[in-house]
Scaffold this motif. Structure first.
Motif: not given
Length: 211
Positions: A7-24
């Motif tokens: 099971a993951l803690t809140v800190s575990n989840v928030l530490s994951v780097i989310v990759s995004v696509i840059k829209f303009t």
């Protein structure tokens, strides 16, 4: 018995780097910077501006991401498709954009290759998944869960036309309905400035009048 995952803690989840696509521009205004993985469902009636919106969205994705259009509804030598490619100057993103007419099995084989497209646009689900079940759809999107999968559907009024398409809409992370040359964001993430994208200004004004 299968071993349970930790099971993951809140800190575990928030530490994951989310990759995004840059829209303009207008796309950023309406959709922000979408996560690099996800499921879009876009639906609309004939002559709604859906096909034009799809091409504009593809161009925005292809500015930074390798993008493929799986055209099952229109032949690749169809004049209307060629006209849209010219109208939206898709040659500008030719380095990142390609078109195929793959079947279900052919696309799986293509996407499993090294350096396959990050963004996959399937037009339309009615033709691509013909003869397949919703479970096949679920297996497909789980198989390629790290890609951006864009599914295109038909409409009956403001709703998806079939139960199959409605179930894909429910499963999608980003939902967009196109009607009267207006694309409305009904997804889980919104941009900072708007919820609607005008696909074709003149067509929109002719239908709705000056605002």
């Amino acid at each position: 018995m299968e071993k349970l995952k930790r099971a993951l803690t809140v800190s575990n989840v928030l530490s994951v780097i989310v990759s995004v696509i840059k829209f303009t521009g207008r796309f950023f205004d309406v959709f922000g910077n979408p996560q690099k993985k996800g499921r879009w469902f876009i639906w609309g009636d004939s002559s709604s501006g859906k096909s034009s919106f799809i091409m504009q969205l593809i161009k925005e994705f292809a500015k930074t991401e390798k993008t493929i259009l799986v055209s099952r509804e229109e032949d690749l030598d169809d004049e209307n498709l060629q006209d849209r490619l010219k109208l939206f100057q898709m040659q500008d993103v030719a380095k990142n954009f390609s078109l195929v007419d793959d079947t279900f099995e052919q696309l799986i084989e293509r996407l499993e290759r090294r350096n396959s497209a990050q963004v996959v646009v399937i037009d339309s689900v009615a033709y691509f998944f013909m003869g397949y079940t919703f479970e096949d759809y679920l297996n497909f999107r789980k198989r390629f869960k790290d890609k951006t999968l864009v599914f295109v559907g038909h409409a009956k009024g403001q709703n998806p036309k079939t139960e199959f398409e409605d179930r894909i809409k429910f499963d999608a992370t980003q939902k967009v309905v196109v009607s009267g040359y207006l694309a409305t964001n009904k997804g889980r993430k919104y941009g900072p400035n708007a919820t609607q994208y005008v696909v074709w200004e003149k067509g929109y004004q002719d239908l709705h009048g000056q605002q």
